[in-house]
Design an enzyme around this catalytic site. Sequence first.
Site, mmCIF file in Angstrom:
data_model
loop_
_atom_site.group_PDB
_atom_site.id
_atom_site.type_symbol
_atom_site.label_atom_id
_atom_site.label_comp_id
_atom_site.label_asym_id
_atom_site.label_seq_id
_atom_site.Cartn_x
_atom_site.Cartn_y
_atom_site.Cartn_z
ATOM 1 N N LYS A 206 0.841 -1.198 0.000
ATOM 2 C CA LYS A 206 0.000 0.000 0.000
ATOM 3 C C LYS A 206 0.876 1.247 0.000
ATOM 4 C CE LYS A 206 -3.612 2.116 2.810
ATOM 5 N NZ LYS A 206 -4.530 1.959 3.929
ATOM 6 N N GLU A 212 10.530 -4.596 4.507
ATOM 7 C CA GLU A 212 10.638 -5.986 4.048
ATOM 8 C C GLU A 212 10.331 -6.082 2.555
ATOM 9 O OE1 GLU A 212 8.994 -4.919 6.663
ATOM 10 O OE2 GLU A 212 9.224 -6.274 8.376
ATOM 11 N N GLY A 267 -4.790 -2.331 5.149
ATOM 12 C CA GLY A 267 -3.986 -3.454 4.648
ATOM 13 C C GLY A 267 -4.647 -4.804 4.891
ATOM 14 N N ARG A 268 -5.143 -5.004 6.113
ATOM 15 C CA ARG A 268 -5.707 -6.327 6.449
ATOM 16 C C ARG A 268 -7.121 -6.510 5.928
ATOM 17 N NH1 ARG A 268 -4.511 -3.050 10.536
ATOM 18 N NH2 ARG A 268 -6.155 -2.237 11.889
ATOM 19 N N GLU A 353 -4.446 -7.369 14.744
ATOM 20 C CA GLU A 353 -3.970 -6.029 14.399
ATOM 21 C C GLU A 353 -5.133 -5.050 14.505
ATOM 22 O OE1 GLU A 353 -0.435 -5.085 11.565
ATOM 23 O OE2 GLU A 353 -2.218 -4.732 10.356
ATOM 24 N N HIS A 384 -4.238 -34.134 16.852
ATOM 25 C CA HIS A 384 -3.097 -34.935 17.314
ATOM 26 C C HIS A 384 -1.982 -34.051 17.847
ATOM 27 C CE1 HIS A 384 -4.780 -38.654 15.749
ATOM 28 N NE2 HIS A 384 -5.352 -37.840 14.878
ATOM 29 N N LYS A 504 9.383 -1.078 14.357
ATOM 30 C CA LYS A 504 9.936 -0.684 13.052
ATOM 31 C C LYS A 504 11.014 0.383 13.228
ATOM 32 C CE LYS A 504 5.823 -0.970 10.068
ATOM 33 N NZ LYS A 504 4.925 -0.139 9.276
HETATM 34 O O1 LIG Z 1 1.098 -2.789 2.232
HETATM 35 P P1 LIG Z 1 2.212 -2.169 3.040
HETATM 36 O O2 LIG Z 1 2.151 -0.676 3.030
HETATM 37 O O3 LIG Z 1 3.545 -2.667 2.538
HETATM 38 O O4 LIG Z 1 2.029 -2.606 4.552
HETATM 39 C C1 LIG Z 1 2.086 -3.951 4.941
HETATM 40 C C2 LIG Z 1 1.549 -4.196 6.316
HETATM 41 O O5 LIG Z 1 2.232 -3.423 7.277
HETATM 42 C C3 LIG Z 1 1.326 -2.944 8.264
HETATM 43 O O6 LIG Z 1 1.121 -1.598 8.054
HETATM 44 C C4 LIG Z 1 1.868 -3.103 9.649
HETATM 45 O O7 LIG Z 1 2.279 -4.406 9.916
HETATM 46 C C5 LIG Z 1 0.060 -3.747 8.001
HETATM 47 O O8 LIG Z 1 -1.068 -3.135 8.476
HETATM 48 C C6 LIG Z 1 0.096 -3.865 6.545
HETATM 49 O O9 LIG Z 1 -0.788 -4.838 6.110
#
Ligand SMILES: O=P(O)(O)OC[C@H]1O[C@](O)(CO)[C@@H](O)[C@@H]1O
Length: 762
Positions: A206, A212, A267-268, A353, A384, A504
């Site tokens: 987003k 990452e 995001g979620r 979250e 199990h 972060k």
């Molecule tokens: O889509 P982005 O901006 O890379 O964010 C990834 C994820 O990081 C967060 O902002 C925090 O973990 C989530 O809410 C989101 O889904």
Amino acid sequence: MSALRESPAWRALAEHQPGVAQLHLRELFARDPDRARRFSAEAAGWRLDYSKHRITDETLERLFALARERGLEARRDAMFAGEKINTTEHRAVLHVALRAPADAVILVDGENVVPQVHAVLERMAACAEQIRAGAWLGYSGLPIRNIVNIGIGGSDLGPVMAYEALRHYSERGLRVRFVSNVDGTDFAETVRDLVPAETLFIVSSKTFTTLETMTNARTAREWLLAAAEDEQAVRRHFLAVSTNEAAVNAFGIPTEQMFGFWDWVGGRYSMDSAIGLSTMIAIGPQAFREMLAGFHAMDEHFRTAPLERNLPVIMGLLSVWYADFFGAGTVAVLPYEQYLKRFPAYLQQLTMESNGKHVTLAGEGVDYPTSPVFWGEPGTNGQHSFYQLIHQGTWLIPCDFIAFAQTLNPLGRHHDLLIANVIAQAEALARGKTLDEVLAEGAPPELAPHKVFEGNRPSSLLLAERLTPATLGALVALYEHSVFTQAAIWDINAFDQWGVELGKQLALRVAEEIRTTDAELAHDASTNAAIAWYREQRGRAKTPSRRILVLDVGGNHVKVRLSDGEEGFKLDSGPDFTPEQLLAAVRRHVPDEAFDLVSIGVPAPVVRGRIVREPHNLGKGWKDFDFARAFGRPVKLVNDAAMQALGSYEGGRMLFLGLGTGLGSTLIVDGSVQPLELAHMPYRKHSFEHYVGDRARERYGLKKWRARVFAVVEALRDGLEPDYVVLGGGNVKYLDELPEGVRRGDNARAFVGGVRLWEIAA
Ligand SMILES: O=P(O)(O)OC[C@H]1O[C@](O)(CO)[C@@H](O)[C@@H]1O
């Protein structure tokens, strides 16, 4: 005390709880034969049986009263109306607009957002169709066959879960994979067996700034360019899904290849936005639309059904009931459907979250538990593993069982047994087994207490006819709105996630301190010690060494090159050349410590790393020679043409013909080298090699030889049906022109092939 705890409905529940806590589900069922029917509700293809919960009619009345008192309906309507209910980020919360039909009107700041949603869906559909039809070509002209989504959190968990859940409906000719973790192993293992020329990355973020995702995206770019050697290839191999156009362009992805969404999609809550592009490519636009229709059906149910028949409301209130009145800290989500194996992981972000919050909307500290921990595994595996604790442990763990009447993979009695298990587990949890029952079964008295099951463990049964895109959409929307319901009761913001920020920020600071090894550390003593430990270890650690010695053995020469060395050099070989001579010559020229691995291309048939016949153009002793022992290093042996072929390979099905002393031949299919030995196969009056080998060229002259090469290529192309043919070997230089559609190989690629031998299947 908080306003919530002081509210009349909350107090009424608190007073009511001790009475209910005394009741056993056995008793509740015995008292009311109609309980299962009365405590079940249906919507959007799902049936929720909530009769195995520790509730009475009065409990439900009080819970619904709480929902009304907390203004759940008004909050829900505000969300659907596009009001900025995400108050800490001043945003509307409109994932429901992502699945609204094209003629719906949903306004944000006075603008109807539905047409924008459908415009993006149409662009996604066009792109997905092109890829699925094999019409999206990579830099070498081959169709894309591998899709790798790079994202994390909501930009990963939803797409992974949906792909796994709907795999049955997916195009099996495409490989769809996901990279999320900043741990380099995730990227390395994901692309290990992929060919860059056939791989398309979708960078899903987003913000397009997430550490990452951007780290993985840059690594993907390097991985592609190491093979493509041309920046232009990036356009053909990268798509972006983001709200940040400037950052997408700066990465080298043009706006036409970016699929947007909006700040009102969390995001979620985004798996049904453009973030679902990988899902759409896998299952096709039609199935994706069916999934959206499933989401929408549940949205409409949530928006319009009375609270008493409203599935998400009932589920949400039950969650509050156990978390706040029974102190149940966790909920187990147990899908009895293998395709839903990633559903619990997906739900963890959605629930925790969203509702893992410690202050109210007004910023006041809460004095009641908010989101429980969600966790789970697919049945029957969990049975199990951890079910022991759910049945006989000391924690109360409400369970959500999810199951389907029909399986997508009918296999003997499997499905009957699966469903028997889910039904039995719910029964066992509710019913338990008394001491009297255990003794009546003849258990020795000393063992009896161990065999007692208290029972009275609550569970929901969520049932649908079949796992389809639509039922999946409805299931996800069910949980989304259940989360909303809980947040409304707790008066918290389910749509921000400030809790991930501190970690972060600190990670960036620590990363910098690791990089600049001498910066002074000013953390607590433990953190300082951990950084110091890593600095030291990192300084000492040797990257596992992979210096490769590549030997390309031919009839006249052996070409030698080291993977981390400069130019290569040649040694003489010849018709009497033996492996012992090869070893002695290499030892004279290459220091023993200069390499860790050895790749050897030999002009002889090699099957599964073994020379199976003595080479025609060399001396004796090659078959069964133990090179690994002689070098004291791991050795990979391959046919010389195969080695050059591997260096020339750009994906798909490639036939490589090596024109040298003899005729080398190799077929590589999807990265896997298939040993061939066509040279001595009968062809016309002799063999293939007889017509196109070195001797034929000398004996019959260039003109005839060229014509014969063309004829042999044609014959082999007809027989083996490659996507493309590469002509390599030393004698390709005698061909001014090549048969149509044939590429010229380059001898130097044998070295690349030797290195690649350690990377891909051979
Ligand atoms: O889509 P982005 O901006 O890379 O964010 C990834 C994820 O990081 C967060 O902002 C925090 O973990 C989530 O809410 C989101 O889904």
